[in-house]
Design an enzyme around this catalytic site. Structure first.
Site, PDB file in Angstrom:
ATOM      1  CE  LYS A  60      -3.879   1.678   2.910  1.00 53.14           C
ATOM      2  NZ  LYS A  60      -4.649   1.376   4.146  1.00 53.14           N
TER       3      LYS A  60
ATOM      4  CB  SER B 266      -8.061   3.198   3.176  1.00 53.24           C
ATOM      5  OG  SER B 266      -7.160   2.578   4.063  1.00 53.24           O
TER       6      SER B 266
ATOM      7  CB  SER C 119      -8.035   0.089   5.856  1.00 53.43           C
ATOM      8  OG  SER C 119      -8.728   1.306   5.789  1.00 53.43           O
TER       9      SER C 119
HETATM   10  N1  GLN Z   1     -12.998   3.031   6.544  1.00 52.68           N
HETATM   11  C1  GLN Z   1     -12.417   3.348   7.820  1.00 52.68           C
HETATM   12  C2  GLN Z   1     -12.172   4.826   7.938  1.00 52.68           C
HETATM   13  O1  GLN Z   1     -12.490   5.504   7.014  1.00 52.68           O
HETATM   14  C3  GLN Z   1     -11.171   2.590   8.041  1.00 52.68           C
HETATM   15  C4  GLN Z   1      -9.962   3.214   7.483  1.00 52.68           C
HETATM   16  C5  GLN Z   1      -8.724   2.442   7.798  1.00 52.68           C
HETATM   17  O2  GLN Z   1      -8.764   1.370   8.409  1.00 52.68           O
HETATM   18  N2  GLN Z   1      -7.601   3.016   7.430  1.00 52.68           N
HETATM   19  O3  GLN Z   1     -11.691   5.309   8.921  1.00 52.68           O
END
Ligand code: GLN
Length: 456
Positions: free
Chosen positions: A64, A139, A163
Site C-alpha cells: 500500500k 482504504s 481497511s
Molecule cells: N474506513 C475506515 C475509515 O475511514 C477505516 C480506514 C482504515 O482502516 N484506514 O476510517
C-alpha cells in the site's frame, strides 16, 4: 489463483517481469500508483545469483502506498506527499525483503487511508476485481485488488478501522488485521495511532500465516510493538464460537446474512460449537470510532504544514497563508473533514463531552469483548453489511460511507485480531466475507481456524 509456493524456486526476474505484465494488462482497475521496477529487477537478479535467499526468495508483492518503500515515491495517495521519496523503508517491508520477497509496486488507497472505498485517493479510485462498476473497498483497495486479480500472491495493507478486512471481503481474498502491536508500524504513514495496524492480503489463510509470521515481532523503532508471540499452529478441535447477533439483523443484506449462516453451518459440521451472543454496546462503536480516530488524525496530520513536511503552496504572502494554502491543496475533502472534527472534539470546550466520553464508552466496549471471551474462543459475523457498493454511490454522504465500517471498527477499538475470509458470492457475483475476531494475541489461532475451514 496462485500461491506463494508457485513462485518459489522459479526464475525471480521472470516472476517480477510477469507480475508487472499482469499489472499492466489489468491497468484499467487502477490498483497500482507506481511500479518499483528497476529496484525489483536488481533484487530479482540478486536472488537468481543466489545472493539473496529466504522463505520468500523471488516472490513478488505489492505494498500500500502509505508504506515507506524504496523505488517509487510514498504518496499516501495524496497531493501532500505526491513527490515524497522515503528516506528509509518500513520495518515490515525490510523483514519481507530479508526473506527474499520483491516489492514490484505501490497500491492505491484512500488518501492517508481515510475511507472505505479508495474513492478518496487524490489519483482516482480503484475498481472492484469482480465488477468494474463497484468500489474496491478501502482504504487498502489497491492491495486487495492486486491480490484478487492474481497479479501478486500477497500484498500489504494497513487497518485502522477495517481497511484490510473490508476490501478483502469486497474482493474475495483473505485479509488479516492483527492484534494491535503485532507488526511494527515504523515507516508507515500514521493515521490513528491507537488503532493503526499492519497486515496483509493473501489468496489463502496459509499464505497469510506465512506473511504474518515473517512480519510480526518486537521492533525497537516502534515502542508499541509486542514481543513476538505469533506461532503458526493448527486448529484446536471443538472451539466455542459466538455469532454476534447485532451483525445479522434485518439491516444486513440478506445474501450476506445467508452466506454467514452457511459458514456457521460449516463450522458446526466441522465439530465446533456456535451460539448466538449479544454485544449491545456495539451499536456505539461507529460513534466512538468517528470521534477517537479523527482526534488522532488531526494530531498526526498537523506535521504536514508545507514547511516541516509535505506539499508547499506557491504565491503566498504570509505564514498563515502558507499553512492554509498548502494544507488546502495537499489534503482531499475527507482529510479536511477529519481534521476539523478531530480539532473540534479535542478543543477545550468540547473535550469532556466528546473525546473523553468516547474513550469511556470505548472501555465499556473492551469490557464487553473481554466478557464474551471468558466463554468463547472466537467471535464471528459478516465483515461488511453489504457486498461492494457502486462507485459514487456513497461519496456524497459521509455517514453512509462510515456505515460500511460498522462491523470492522469494534475489533480495531479493542485492539483485537480480526481476519476476513471469503465465504461465498452474491447472486450478482460479488464476493462476501466473514470476519473472525479473537482475543489479543490469538492471531495464529484465528488463521488456524481459517486454514482448517478452507480444507473442510
Ligand atoms: N474506513 C475506515 C475509515 O475511514 C477505516 C480506514 C482504515 O482502516 N484506514 O476510517
Amino acid at each position: 489463483m496462485t500461491k506463494i509456493s508457485d513462485y518459489i524456486s522459479k526464475n525471480a526476474r521472470q516472476n517480477v517481469l510477469e507480475a508487472i505484465k499482469r499489472a499492466n494488462d489489468k491497468n484499467e482497475y487502477h490498483a497500482l500508483l507506481s511500479f518499483t521496477e528497476a529496484r525489483a529487477l536488481e533484487r530479482a537478479d540478486a536472488v537468481d545469483r543466489g545472493e539473496i535467499t529466504g522463505r520468500l526468495a523471488g516472490v513478488p508483492f505489492v505494498v500500500k502506498d502509505n508504506f515507506f518503500a524504496f523505488g517509487a515515491p510514498t504518496t499516501a495517495a495524496s497531493r501532500m506527499l505526491e513527490h515524497f521519496q522515503a528516506p528509509l523503508q518500513a520495518t515490515a517491508v525490510e523483514k519481507l525483503e530479508a526473506e527474499g520477497a520483491i516489492c514490484i509496486g505501490k497500491a492505491n488507497l484512500d488518501a492517508f487511508a481515510h475511507g472505505g472505498s479508495t474513492e478518496n485517493s487524490a489519483f482516482g479510485p480503484t475498481l472492484n476485481a469482480f465488477d468494474k462498476t463497484k468500489v474496491a473497498g478501502g482504504s487498502s483497495g489497491g492491495s486487495a485488488v492486486v491480490t484478487a486479480l492474481d497479479i501478486v500472491p500477497f500484498a500489504l495493507g494497513s487497518d485502522t478501522g477495517g481497511s484490510i478486512r473490508q476490501p478483502a471481503s469486497f474482493n474475495g481474498v483473505v485479509g488479516v488485521k492483527p492484534t494491535y502491536g503485532t507488526v511494527s508500524r515504523y515507516g508507515v504513514v500514521a493515521m490513528a495511532s491507537s488503532t493503526d495496524t499492519i497486515g496483509c492480503f493473501a489468496t489463502d489463510a496459509a499464505d497469510a500465516e506465512l506473511i504474518m509470521d515473517i512480519m510480526a515481532g518486537k521492533d525497537n523503532k516502534d515502542m508499541t510493538t509486542l514481543p513476538d508471540f505469533f506461532k503458526p499452529t493448527n486448529v484446536k478441535p471443538g472451539l466455542k464460537i459466538g455469532l454476534i447477533k447485532e451483525t445479522t439483523t434485518d439491516d444486513v443484506d440478506p445474501e450476506v446474512k445467508q452466506a454467514t449462516l452457511d459458514y456457521v453451518a460449516r463450522l458446526k459440521a466441522a465439530g465446533h460449537q456456535v451460539d448466538e451472543v449479544t454485544m449491545p454496546i456495539s451499536k456505539y462503536a461507529l460513534a466512538i470510532y468517528y470521534i477517537v480516530v479523527p482526534a488522532e488524525v488531526s494530531s498526526n496530520l498537523a506535521r504536514y504544514d508545507g514547511i516541516r513536511y509535505g506539499h508547499r503552496a506557491e504565491g503566498v504572502a504570509t505564514l498563515a497563508e502558507l499553512y492554509g494554502k498548502s494544507r488546502d491543496e495537499g489534503f482531499v475533502a475527507e482529510n479536511k473533514r477529519r481534521i476539523m472534527i478531530g480539532s473540534y472534539v479535542l478543543s477545550s470546550g468540547f473535550f469532556d463531552a466528546y473525546y473523553l466520553q468516547a474513550q469511556k464508552v470505548r472501555t465499556l466496549l473492551i469490557n464487553e469483548f473481554n466478557k464474551l471471551f471468558e466463554d468463547y474462543d472466537v467471535l464471528l459475523g459478516p465483515t461488511t453489511p453489504t457486498p461492494a457498493f457502486g462507485l459514487g454511490e456513497n461519496t456524497a454522504d459521509p455517514i453512509k460511507m462510515y456505515l460500511a465500517d460498522i462491523m470492522t471498527v469494534p475489533a480495531s477499538l479493542a485492539g483485537l485480531p480480526a481476519i476476513s475470509v471469503p465465504v461465498g458470492k452474491s447472486s450478482n457475483g460479488l464476493p462476501i466475507g466473514v470476519q473472525l475476531v479473537g482475543q489479543r494475541r490469538s492471531d495464529a489461532d484465528l488463521l488456524a481456524l481459517a486454514k482448517s475451514m478452507e480444507k473442510a
